[in-house]
Design an enzyme around this catalytic site. Structure first.
Site, PDB file in Angstrom:
ATOM      1  N   TRP A 133       0.860  -1.190   0.000  1.00  0.00           N
ATOM      2  CA  TRP A 133       0.000   0.000   0.000  1.00  0.00           C
ATOM      3  C   TRP A 133       0.898   1.243   0.000  1.00  0.00           C
ATOM      4  O   TRP A 133       1.825   1.331   0.805  1.00  0.00           O
ATOM      5  CB  TRP A 133      -0.896  -0.039   1.234  1.00  0.00           C
ATOM      6  CG  TRP A 133      -1.864   1.099   1.352  1.00  0.00           C
ATOM      7  CD1 TRP A 133      -2.646   1.622   0.372  1.00  0.00           C
ATOM      8  CD2 TRP A 133      -2.149   1.843   2.550  1.00  0.00           C
ATOM      9  NE1 TRP A 133      -3.418   2.638   0.885  1.00  0.00           N
ATOM     10  CE2 TRP A 133      -3.138   2.791   2.210  1.00  0.00           C
ATOM     11  CE3 TRP A 133      -1.687   1.778   3.859  1.00  0.00           C
ATOM     12  CZ2 TRP A 133      -3.664   3.683   3.137  1.00  0.00           C
ATOM     13  CZ3 TRP A 133      -2.208   2.664   4.788  1.00  0.00           C
ATOM     14  CH2 TRP A 133      -3.185   3.615   4.426  1.00  0.00           C
ATOM     15  N   ASP A 214      -0.964  -5.531   9.449  1.00  0.00           N
ATOM     16  CA  ASP A 214      -1.922  -4.540   8.995  1.00  0.00           C
ATOM     17  C   ASP A 214      -3.177  -5.301   8.582  1.00  0.00           C
ATOM     18  O   ASP A 214      -3.176  -6.031   7.590  1.00  0.00           O
ATOM     19  CB  ASP A 214      -1.336  -3.762   7.810  1.00  0.00           C
ATOM     20  CG  ASP A 214      -2.283  -2.669   7.320  1.00  0.00           C
ATOM     21  OD1 ASP A 214      -3.406  -2.565   7.851  1.00  0.00           O
ATOM     22  OD2 ASP A 214      -1.887  -1.923   6.403  1.00  0.00           O
ATOM     23  N   LYS A 250     -13.410  -0.858   5.815  1.00  0.00           N
ATOM     24  CA  LYS A 250     -13.964  -1.728   4.779  1.00  0.00           C
ATOM     25  C   LYS A 250     -15.016  -2.671   5.345  1.00  0.00           C
ATOM     26  O   LYS A 250     -16.116  -2.789   4.809  1.00  0.00           O
ATOM     27  CB  LYS A 250     -12.864  -2.548   4.108  1.00  0.00           C
ATOM     28  CG  LYS A 250     -11.603  -1.769   3.751  1.00  0.00           C
ATOM     29  CD  LYS A 250     -11.848  -0.741   2.657  1.00  0.00           C
ATOM     30  CE  LYS A 250     -10.862   0.408   2.721  1.00  0.00           C
ATOM     31  NZ  LYS A 250      -9.527   0.149   2.305  1.00  0.00           N
TER      32      LYS A 250
HETATM   33  N1  PMP Z   1      -3.700  -0.709   5.121  1.00  0.00           N
HETATM   34  C1  PMP Z   1      -4.058  -1.134   3.927  1.00  0.00           C
HETATM   35  C2  PMP Z   1      -3.320  -2.272   3.328  1.00  0.00           C
HETATM   36  C3  PMP Z   1      -5.104  -0.522   3.252  1.00  0.00           C
HETATM   37  O1  PMP Z   1      -5.440  -0.972   2.041  1.00  0.00           O
HETATM   38  C4  PMP Z   1      -5.782   0.545   3.858  1.00  0.00           C
HETATM   39  C5  PMP Z   1      -6.909   1.220   3.144  1.00  0.00           C
HETATM   40  N2  PMP Z   1      -6.692   1.574   1.840  1.00  0.00           N
HETATM   41  C6  PMP Z   1      -5.373   0.943   5.119  1.00  0.00           C
HETATM   42  C7  PMP Z   1      -4.331   0.294   5.723  1.00  0.00           C
HETATM   43  C8  PMP Z   1      -5.955   2.040   5.932  1.00  0.00           C
HETATM   44  O2  PMP Z   1      -7.152   2.536   5.646  1.00  0.00           O
HETATM   45  P1  PMP Z   1      -7.967   3.382   6.706  1.00  0.00           P
HETATM   46  O3  PMP Z   1      -7.007   4.330   7.352  1.00  0.00           O
HETATM   47  O4  PMP Z   1      -8.999   4.063   5.901  1.00  0.00           O
HETATM   48  O5  PMP Z   1      -8.512   2.400   7.688  1.00  0.00           O
END
Ligand code: PMP
Length: 401
Positions: A133, A214, A250
């Site tokens: 990411w 993560d 998500k």
């Molecule tokens: N880690 C990964 C691998 C992700 O794909 C995302 C969202 N795109 C996130 C972390 C963090 O997203 P958020 O801060 O919106 O929870």
């Protein structure tokens, strides 16, 4: 003149910039497959019914006030989040070896964990998968860690470069931190098998490497909350230590509520308690304490047996729709006789397909077909519908022929 007149214009974020370009396009057939946000068959954002129900319950409760949460956030939310990722019967939780703090979604959880490690952990190097990411290297570098990468994706097989992964982690310095996507690796959609996870676990433990998970897609990949947590649970079952960043963006569709959690699993309860005391010192000068609304929604759902059950069904429906989009896109390319092997579309898992399309092909699809995606050829399957699959398949076909 302004004291800022020397500032240069910064580039847009490579992922969020895709939506900005999309919004400017007047074409009626335009399609945004850039951002990782779920859309319905009708192409609309989705608020889960169970989330609406929880919010209604919160609004109707006149005893609720808007006081500050503690620095670590909502206690119920933290306890239930740890249970969700580690399992209800996790010995680590029963032995009070886990400290959990509510953070600003996945990103904030990663950042707080990274700031904590930069201050208190003896090894400042973090290994991240190649690719990963796009925000990972920035989050970790700005927290003061030194970022290195390990081989992960093999473009020739469009699968895992397991040999490369093992070699690179084998040659990492003892104690180094290793960032692992718990499931549904972003951007590749390629996850290790359970057997490969077990080998990764053995390697990390034998070299005293520190896993930092993560978990942005629990339940969203396979449709099962437990299946998608297996990797993390393997590393906790061995009694060793790890960090986990959780996001509810998500799996509960709470994107803009910014609700997530950082758990640090320690070897002993007294360590966990001291870790938590230091996490508070990290958080206080950053944002004092986290927001109350999203965490209250999550806690309401997680603690009510019926609402929890309703959530798992809605979650599975989202995961199933994405899996069905993979099949439909694959079938559409087969039907067109599009040259090449497209089976990775159905092999990969989670929100994204790493298509293998190159920079020029992506640019062509945007220019000629008004289809928007990140320049690495990643498409969000969650942004597709039965209605838009043919348009995408036409575009891919034209791009590669
Ligand atoms: N880690 C990964 C691998 C992700 O794909 C995302 C969202 N795109 C996130 C972390 C963090 O997203 P958020 O801060 O919106 O929870």
């Amino acid at each position: 003149g302004s004291v800022f007149s020397n500032l240069v214009q910064a580039p847009e974020d490579p992922i969020l910039g895709v939506t900005i370009a999309y919004n400017k396009d007047p074409s009626p057939v335009k399609l945004n497959l850039g951002v990782g946000a779920y859309r319905t068959e009708e192409g609309k954002p989705l608020v889960l019914n169970v989330v609406r129900q929880a919010e209604q319950q919160l609004v109707n409760d006149s005893s609720r006030v808007k006081e500050y949460l503690p620095i670590v956030g909502l206690a119920d939310f933290n306890k239930l989040s740890a249970k969700l990722i580690l399992g209800a019967d996790s010995p680590a939780i029963q032995e009070n070896r886990v400290t959990t703090v509510q953070c600003l979604s996945g990103t904030g959880s990663l950042r707080v964990g990274a700031e904590f490690l930069a201050r208190h952990y003896h090894e400042r190097t973090i290994y991240i998968p190649l690719p990963t990411w796009g925000n990972h290297p920035k989050v970790f570098t700005l927290a003061g860690l030194s970022v290195k990468s390990f081989r992960y994706y093999d473009p020739t097989t469009r699968g895992l470069n397991f040999q490369g992964l093992l070699e690179d982690l084998q040659s990492a310095p003892s104690g180094a931190i290793v960032l692992l996507h718990a499931c549904a690796h972003n951007p590749t959609g390629v996850d290790p098998t359970p057997q490969q996870w077990e080998q990764i676990r053995q390697l990390l433990r034998s070299k005293a490497l520190l896993p930092f998970f993560d978990s942005a897609y629990q339940g969203f990949a396979s449709g099962s909350l437990d299946t998608d947590a297996q990797s993390v649970r393997m590393f906790v079952a061995d009694g060793g230590e790890c960090l986990v960043a959780q996001s509810y963006a998500k799996n509960m569709g709470l994107y803009g509520e910014r609700v997530g959690a950082l758990s640090i699993v320690c070897r002993a309860a007294d360590v966990a308690s001291r870790v938590e005391s230091q996490l508070k010192l990290v958080i206080r000068p950053m944002y004092s304490n986290p927001p109350i609304h999203g965490a209250s929604i999550v806690a309401t759902i997680l603690k009510d047996r019926n609402m929890f059950q309703d959530w798992t069904l809605e979650l599975k429906a989202m995961a199933d729709r994405i899996i069905s989009m993979r099949q439909q896109l694959f079938d559409a390319l087969c039907a067109r006789g599009t040259p090449g092997d497209w089976s990775h579309i159905i092999r990969q898992i989670g929100m994204f397909t790493f298509t293998g399309l190159n920079l020029d092909q992506v640019a062509f699809m945007t220019k000629e077909y008004h289809i928007y995606m990140t320049s690495d050829g990643r498409i969000s399957m969650a942004g597709l519908s039965s209605r838009t699959v043919p348009h995408l398949a036409d575009a891919i076909h034209a791009a590669v022929t």
